[in-house]
Design a protein around this motif. Sequence first.
Motif, PDB file in Angstrom:
ATOM      1  N   TYR A  39      10.530   3.395   1.837  1.00  0.00           N
ATOM      2  CA  TYR A  39      10.298   4.812   1.569  1.00  0.00           C
ATOM      3  C   TYR A  39      11.037   5.254   0.308  1.00  0.00           C
ATOM      4  O   TYR A  39      12.046   4.675  -0.074  1.00  0.00           O
ATOM      5  N   LEU A  40      10.523   6.298  -0.284  1.00  0.00           N
ATOM      6  CA  LEU A  40      11.238   6.963  -1.365  1.00  0.00           C
ATOM      7  C   LEU A  40      11.165   8.461  -1.097  1.00  0.00           C
ATOM      8  O   LEU A  40      10.102   9.080  -1.239  1.00  0.00           O
ATOM      9  N   GLN A  41      12.283   9.025  -0.671  1.00  0.00           N
ATOM     10  CA  GLN A  41      12.379  10.460  -0.463  1.00  0.00           C
ATOM     11  C   GLN A  41      12.789  11.100  -1.779  1.00  0.00           C
ATOM     12  O   GLN A  41      13.844  10.780  -2.327  1.00  0.00           O
ATOM     13  N   MET A  42      11.953  11.988  -2.279  1.00  0.00           N
ATOM     14  CA  MET A  42      12.197  12.616  -3.570  1.00  0.00           C
ATOM     15  C   MET A  42      12.417  14.112  -3.350  1.00  0.00           C
ATOM     16  O   MET A  42      11.554  14.786  -2.767  1.00  0.00           O
ATOM     17  N   SER A  43      13.540  14.607  -3.818  1.00  0.00           N
ATOM     18  CA  SER A  43      13.880  16.016  -3.678  1.00  0.00           C
ATOM     19  C   SER A  43      14.231  16.592  -5.042  1.00  0.00           C
ATOM     20  O   SER A  43      14.464  15.847  -5.995  1.00  0.00           O
TER      21      SER A  43
ATOM     22  N   GLN B  72       5.361  21.622  -6.610  1.00  0.00           N
ATOM     23  CA  GLN B  72       6.029  22.476  -7.589  1.00  0.00           C
ATOM     24  C   GLN B  72       7.435  21.960  -7.876  1.00  0.00           C
ATOM     25  O   GLN B  72       8.056  21.291  -7.031  1.00  0.00           O
ATOM     26  N   ALA B  73       7.931  22.289  -9.044  1.00  0.00           N
ATOM     27  CA  ALA B  73       9.297  21.912  -9.397  1.00  0.00           C
ATOM     28  C   ALA B  73      10.262  22.438  -8.334  1.00  0.00           C
ATOM     29  O   ALA B  73      10.123  23.569  -7.845  1.00  0.00           O
ATOM     30  N   GLY B  74      11.216  21.591  -7.974  1.00  0.00           N
ATOM     31  CA  GLY B  74      12.156  21.923  -6.923  1.00  0.00           C
ATOM     32  C   GLY B  74      11.728  21.466  -5.547  1.00  0.00           C
ATOM     33  O   GLY B  74      12.531  21.501  -4.599  1.00  0.00           O
ATOM     34  N   GLY B  75      10.497  21.041  -5.438  1.00  0.00           N
ATOM     35  CA  GLY B  75       9.975  20.611  -4.152  1.00  0.00           C
ATOM     36  C   GLY B  75      10.310  19.164  -3.823  1.00  0.00           C
ATOM     37  O   GLY B  75      11.062  18.499  -4.555  1.00  0.00           O
ATOM     38  N   SER B  76       9.745  18.698  -2.713  1.00  0.00           N
ATOM     39  CA  SER B  76      10.044  17.355  -2.216  1.00  0.00           C
ATOM     40  C   SER B  76       8.761  16.621  -1.852  1.00  0.00           C
ATOM     41  O   SER B  76       7.746  17.241  -1.511  1.00  0.00           O
ATOM     42  N   LEU B  77       8.833  15.311  -1.934  1.00  0.00           N
ATOM     43  CA  LEU B  77       7.772  14.428  -1.469  1.00  0.00           C
ATOM     44  C   LEU B  77       8.411  13.171  -0.907  1.00  0.00           C
ATOM     45  O   LEU B  77       9.497  12.772  -1.355  1.00  0.00           O
ATOM     46  N   ARG B  78       7.728  12.531   0.029  1.00  0.00           N
ATOM     47  CA  ARG B  78       8.170  11.237   0.522  1.00  0.00           C
ATOM     48  C   ARG B  78       7.062  10.230   0.328  1.00  0.00           C
ATOM     49  O   ARG B  78       5.960  10.396   0.860  1.00  0.00           O
ATOM     50  N   LEU B  79       7.379   9.197  -0.426  1.00  0.00           N
ATOM     51  CA  LEU B  79       6.440   8.105  -0.627  1.00  0.00           C
ATOM     52  C   LEU B  79       6.722   7.008   0.389  1.00  0.00           C
ATOM     53  O   LEU B  79       7.878   6.762   0.751  1.00  0.00           O
TER      54      LEU B  79
ATOM     55  N   ALA C 204       0.835  -1.195   0.000  1.00  0.00           N
ATOM     56  CA  ALA C 204       0.000   0.000   0.000  1.00  0.00           C
ATOM     57  C   ALA C 204       0.869   1.244   0.000  1.00  0.00           C
ATOM     58  O   ALA C 204       1.543   1.535   0.990  1.00  0.00           O
ATOM     59  N   GLU C 205       0.855   1.966  -1.138  1.00  0.00           N
ATOM     60  CA  GLU C 205       1.626   3.198  -1.250  1.00  0.00           C
ATOM     61  C   GLU C 205       0.823   4.386  -0.747  1.00  0.00           C
ATOM     62  O   GLU C 205      -0.395   4.399  -0.817  1.00  0.00           O
ATOM     63  N   SER C 206       1.550   5.382  -0.295  1.00  0.00           N
ATOM     64  CA  SER C 206       0.950   6.665   0.087  1.00  0.00           C
ATOM     65  C   SER C 206       1.998   7.744  -0.070  1.00  0.00           C
ATOM     66  O   SER C 206       3.191   7.447  -0.212  1.00  0.00           O
ATOM     67  N   GLY C 207       1.532   8.995  -0.036  1.00  0.00           N
ATOM     68  CA  GLY C 207       2.464  10.116  -0.056  1.00  0.00           C
ATOM     69  C   GLY C 207       2.550  10.864  -1.368  1.00  0.00           C
ATOM     70  O   GLY C 207       3.238  11.883  -1.448  1.00  0.00           O
TER      71      GLY C 207
ATOM     72  N   TYR D  40       3.727   6.236  -9.354  1.00  0.00           N
ATOM     73  CA  TYR D  40       4.837   5.523  -8.708  1.00  0.00           C
ATOM     74  C   TYR D  40       4.305   4.255  -8.053  1.00  0.00           C
ATOM     75  O   TYR D  40       3.319   4.293  -7.304  1.00  0.00           O
ATOM     76  N   TYR D  41       4.987   3.152  -8.347  1.00  0.00           N
ATOM     77  CA  TYR D  41       4.596   1.846  -7.842  1.00  0.00           C
ATOM     78  C   TYR D  41       5.673   1.272  -6.936  1.00  0.00           C
ATOM     79  O   TYR D  41       6.858   1.324  -7.253  1.00  0.00           O
TER      80      TYR D  41
END
Length: 122
Positions: free
Chosen positions: A79-83, A12-19, A4-7, A93-94
């Motif tokens: 986790y996948l930290q995306m910056s 905006q471009a340049g931002g971050s997310l954590r899946l 089960a993915e979330s996040g 994203y899977y």
Amino acid sequence: VQLAESGGGLVQAGGSLRLSCVASGITFNSSAMAWFRQTPGKERDFVAAITWSSRTIDYADSVKGRFTISRDNAKNTVYLQMSSLKPEDTAVYYCAGKIGYYSDYHDDYEYWGQGTQVTVSS
């Protein structure tokens, strides 16, 4: 078996997310875990993978230096930290899992999540 993915979301471009991806029904401590991504009409592309021990980690060239994969075996979570996100990172994203060593080929993975949408605006 459930992954089960979330996040995901809009950033905006340049931002971050954590899946996050929580696994159940698999022997997580014996499983290599990975993230793939897919855009409409294209194949599912490898993003990152991590072995059960976290000793080996691999990234697609397109995300090296910007994304970080990690796992917490006590929580059955990867986790996948995306910056420094770019519009070309926009995709579904899977999360994927397989017993044994990791692979960067999607057909080698036995278990898949339902996907989470990441949209990066310019």
